[in-house]
Write an enzyme that holds these catalytic residues in place. Structure first.
Site, PDB file in Angstrom:
ATOM      1  CG  ASP A  85       3.448   5.258   5.129  1.00 36.23           C
ATOM      2  OD1 ASP A  85       2.851   4.355   5.727  1.00 36.23           O
ATOM      3  OD2 ASP A  85       4.270   6.010   5.677  1.00 36.23           O
ATOM      4  CG  ASP A 105      -0.070   0.019   2.521  1.00 38.11           C
ATOM      5  OD1 ASP A 105       0.170   1.125   3.053  1.00 38.11           O
ATOM      6  OD2 ASP A 105       0.342  -1.056   2.982  1.00 38.11           O
TER       7      ASP A 105
END
Length: 119
Positions: free
Chosen positions: A60, A58
């Site tokens: 951050d 992902d």
């Protein structure tokens, strides 16, 4: 796929706060992870070759607008891509040379240690 970057290691398992994320990014650190230490230090102490392969799950929390990622989203992304990671590791291991020509085996030459390194 991205080749290169700088890993900052945080204690986990946890997600970074938005302030931490912005601080990490502001320092030029491109990957936030919870592994890599003490593995890298121990590898150097044993004069072993070491690299990091990161499966980025992902962006951050501070890098993009909006809400942070959930634990379930991370697990889902990881499950979708673990096969690619296994394949990459197998390809890297198969491509390793029979003899090392890198500086890793001699990185500690000249240092006085309180123990002998395995040969």
């Amino acid at each position: 796929m991205t080749d290169g970057g700088t890993l900052v290691v945080i204690e986990g398992p946890r997600f970074s706060s938005r302030a931490e994320s912005r601080w990490f990014s502001g320092n030029g650190w491109s990957i936030v992870g919870m592994t890599g230490f003490p593995e890298s230090v121990l590898a150097r102490e044993l004069a072993l070759c070491y690299t990091s392969i990161s499966l980025v799950t992902d962006h951050d929390a501070g890098v993009e607008a909006g809400e942070g990622v959930t634990h379930d989203e991370v697990l889902s992304f990881f499950a979708t891509n673990v096969g690619r990671m296994r394949s990459l590791v197998a390809d890297v291991v198969a491509a390793l040379p029979e003899e090392r020509t890198c500086p890793c085996p001699t990185a500690l030459d000249g240092l006085k240690l309180p123990f002998d390194l395995p040969g």
